[in-house]
Design an enzyme around this catalytic site. Structure first.
Site, PDB file in Angstrom:
ATOM      1  N   HIS A  25       0.826  -1.208   0.000  1.00  0.00           N
ATOM      2  CA  HIS A  25       0.000   0.000   0.000  1.00  0.00           C
ATOM      3  C   HIS A  25       0.860   1.258   0.000  1.00  0.00           C
ATOM      4  O   HIS A  25       1.563   1.524   0.964  1.00  0.00           O
ATOM      5  CB  HIS A  25      -0.886  -0.041   1.258  1.00  0.00           C
ATOM      6  N   ARG A  26       0.832   2.004  -1.090  1.00  0.00           N
ATOM      7  CA  ARG A  26       1.697   3.187  -1.304  1.00  0.00           C
ATOM      8  C   ARG A  26       3.171   2.759  -1.214  1.00  0.00           C
ATOM      9  O   ARG A  26       4.005   3.482  -0.687  1.00  0.00           O
ATOM     10  CB  ARG A  26       1.390   4.291  -0.289  1.00  0.00           C
ATOM     11  N   GLU A  52       1.014  -0.729  -4.850  1.00  0.00           N
ATOM     12  CA  GLU A  52      -0.116   0.197  -4.994  1.00  0.00           C
ATOM     13  C   GLU A  52       0.420   1.621  -4.991  1.00  0.00           C
ATOM     14  O   GLU A  52       1.374   1.939  -4.255  1.00  0.00           O
ATOM     15  CB  GLU A  52      -1.102   0.002  -3.838  1.00  0.00           C
ATOM     16  N   ASP A  54      -0.852   6.054  -5.911  1.00  0.00           N
ATOM     17  CA  ASP A  54      -1.943   7.007  -6.142  1.00  0.00           C
ATOM     18  C   ASP A  54      -1.477   8.046  -7.155  1.00  0.00           C
ATOM     19  O   ASP A  54      -0.325   8.475  -7.120  1.00  0.00           O
ATOM     20  CB  ASP A  54      -2.300   7.701  -4.822  1.00  0.00           C
ATOM     21  N   HIS A  67      -0.418  10.587  -2.702  1.00  0.00           N
ATOM     22  CA  HIS A  67      -1.733  10.221  -2.180  1.00  0.00           C
ATOM     23  C   HIS A  67      -2.674  11.427  -2.095  1.00  0.00           C
ATOM     24  O   HIS A  67      -3.794  11.384  -2.591  1.00  0.00           O
ATOM     25  CB  HIS A  67      -1.622   9.574  -0.798  1.00  0.00           C
ATOM     26  N   GLU A 126      -4.049   3.772  -8.492  1.00  0.00           N
ATOM     27  CA  GLU A 126      -5.312   4.419  -8.110  1.00  0.00           C
ATOM     28  C   GLU A 126      -5.376   5.839  -8.674  1.00  0.00           C
ATOM     29  O   GLU A 126      -4.502   6.672  -8.388  1.00  0.00           O
ATOM     30  CB  GLU A 126      -5.459   4.475  -6.578  1.00  0.00           C
ATOM     31  N   LYS A 128      -6.770   9.247  -8.265  1.00  0.00           N
ATOM     32  CA  LYS A 128      -7.361  10.014  -7.164  1.00  0.00           C
ATOM     33  C   LYS A 128      -8.208  11.160  -7.695  1.00  0.00           C
ATOM     34  O   LYS A 128      -7.760  11.891  -8.596  1.00  0.00           O
ATOM     35  CB  LYS A 128      -6.236  10.610  -6.295  1.00  0.00           C
ATOM     36  N   ASP A 248       0.304  -1.802   4.455  1.00  0.00           N
ATOM     37  CA  ASP A 248       1.500  -0.951   4.519  1.00  0.00           C
ATOM     38  C   ASP A 248       2.743  -1.784   4.817  1.00  0.00           C
ATOM     39  O   ASP A 248       3.860  -1.290   4.733  1.00  0.00           O
ATOM     40  CB  ASP A 248       1.365   0.082   5.645  1.00  0.00           C
TER      41      ASP A 248
HETATM   42  O1  G3P Z   1      -5.832   0.496  -2.340  1.00  0.00           O
HETATM   43  C1  G3P Z   1      -6.748   0.874  -1.384  1.00  0.00           C
HETATM   44  C2  G3P Z   1      -6.440   2.158  -0.705  1.00  0.00           C
HETATM   45  O2  G3P Z   1      -5.267   2.724  -1.245  1.00  0.00           O
HETATM   46  C3  G3P Z   1      -7.521   3.161  -0.759  1.00  0.00           C
HETATM   47  O3  G3P Z   1      -7.361   4.150   0.197  1.00  0.00           O
HETATM   48  O4  G3P Z   1      -6.792   6.400   0.963  1.00  0.00           O
HETATM   49  O5  G3P Z   1      -5.066   4.663   0.976  1.00  0.00           O
HETATM   50  O6  G3P Z   1      -5.804   5.618  -1.162  1.00  0.00           O
HETATM   51  P1  G3P Z   1      -6.200   5.242   0.241  1.00  0.00           P
HETATM   52 CA    CA Z   2      -4.566   4.347  -2.703  1.00  0.00          CA
END
Ligand code: G3P
Ligand code: CA
Length: 263
Positions: A25-26, A52, A54, A67, A126, A128, A248
């Protein structure tokens, strides 16, 4: 020096996860500044299957990995990403706010991420707030169409119409819908509609349930869940019959909680 106290971890691996994929995640954002080269590199080292990230658009139309729609939280700058050119964004320090040992870490573009990391891991990209960036879907699709093979790329968003558009522009590309916490009930009709164009329907682990997961699977869809920085939630995700976990950690947190000690 950065120490992890009261914490052990071991790599996820596919056999151990019953075929679930692990998604960083990120990047491995528990161990390095989120959405940076260091975080993505760390995720590879920890054996993540997917990275992942953003994406936003800069003032001069570049796809930027970050993000928030503002640079304030993660860099030494202030203001909206959309008001900076790429050159200006590259001057910002995206590492020091996480820890001084990452000082000078630069913001990355999606192009750079693809160049450096795609092929070493899959990418979960993702988009955004697409309403803020008219044409962002076309830009992402144009960039991805330059790749011969997009089988390891998934594009996701909380914005369903944006993902419908991506699917129309590039049907071979897998898309995912991120479910908002406010959606408590997902009807069978809605699941059928979403799975008609989205390969994945993704949830925060705190509000998903096995009935919905089963319904999505029955319609031929897949489910990824994402968790907070908590061993308990990662454990909960693992016990669902999902297709992957977005965390994470990029690793299995054996002993928690995590304490980051910075000097
Ligand atoms: O991949 C799911 C998650 O990234 C969505 O929430 O806020 O971390 O971008 P956020
Ligand atoms: Ca995300």
């Amino acid at each position: 020096m950065l120490l992890l106290v009261g914490y052990e971890a071991r790599p996820f691996n596919l056999a151990e996860m019953n075929g679930m994929i692990s998604v960083a995640h990120r990047g491995a954002s528990n161990f390095a500044p989120e959405n940076t080269h260091s975080a993505f590199q760390k995720a590879l080292e920890l054996g993540a299957d997917f990275l992942e990230c953003d994406v936003h658009l800069s003032k001069d139309g570049e796809l930027i990995i970050m993000h928030d729609d503002k640079v304030d939280r993660t860099t030494n700058g202030t203001g909206f990403v959309k008001d900076f050119t790429l050159e200006e964004l590259k001057e910002l320090d995206a590492g020091s706010k996480y820890h001084t040992s990452f000082a000078g870490e630069q913001i990355m573009t999606l192009d750079e991420l693809l160049e450096e990391f795609y092929g070493k891991a899959g990418l979960l990209i993702e988009i955004k707030k697409p309403f803020m960036y008219p044409g962002i879907e076309e830009k992402v699709v144009t960039l991805l169409k330059e790749r011969k093979n997009v089988s390891g790329i998934i594009v996701q968003s909380f914005d369903m119409e944006s993902m419908r558009k991506v699917n129309l522009l590039f049907p071979e590309l897998e898309v995912a819908i991120l479910m908002k916490p406010s959606i408590q009930h997902l009807s069978t009709q809605k699941i059928m509609d979403l799975t008609s164009f989205a390969t994945y329907i993704n949830f925060n682990v705190s509000y998903v349930n096995q009935r919905v997961i089963d319904q999505i699977h029955n319609e031929g869809g897949k489910v990824l869940v994402w968790s907070t920085k908590s061993r308990r939630w990662v454990d909960k995700a693992y016990h669902y019959d999902v297709d992957g976990i977005i965390t994470d950690f990029s690793i299995w947190p054996v002993e928690g909680p995590v304490h980051l000690v910075q000097d």
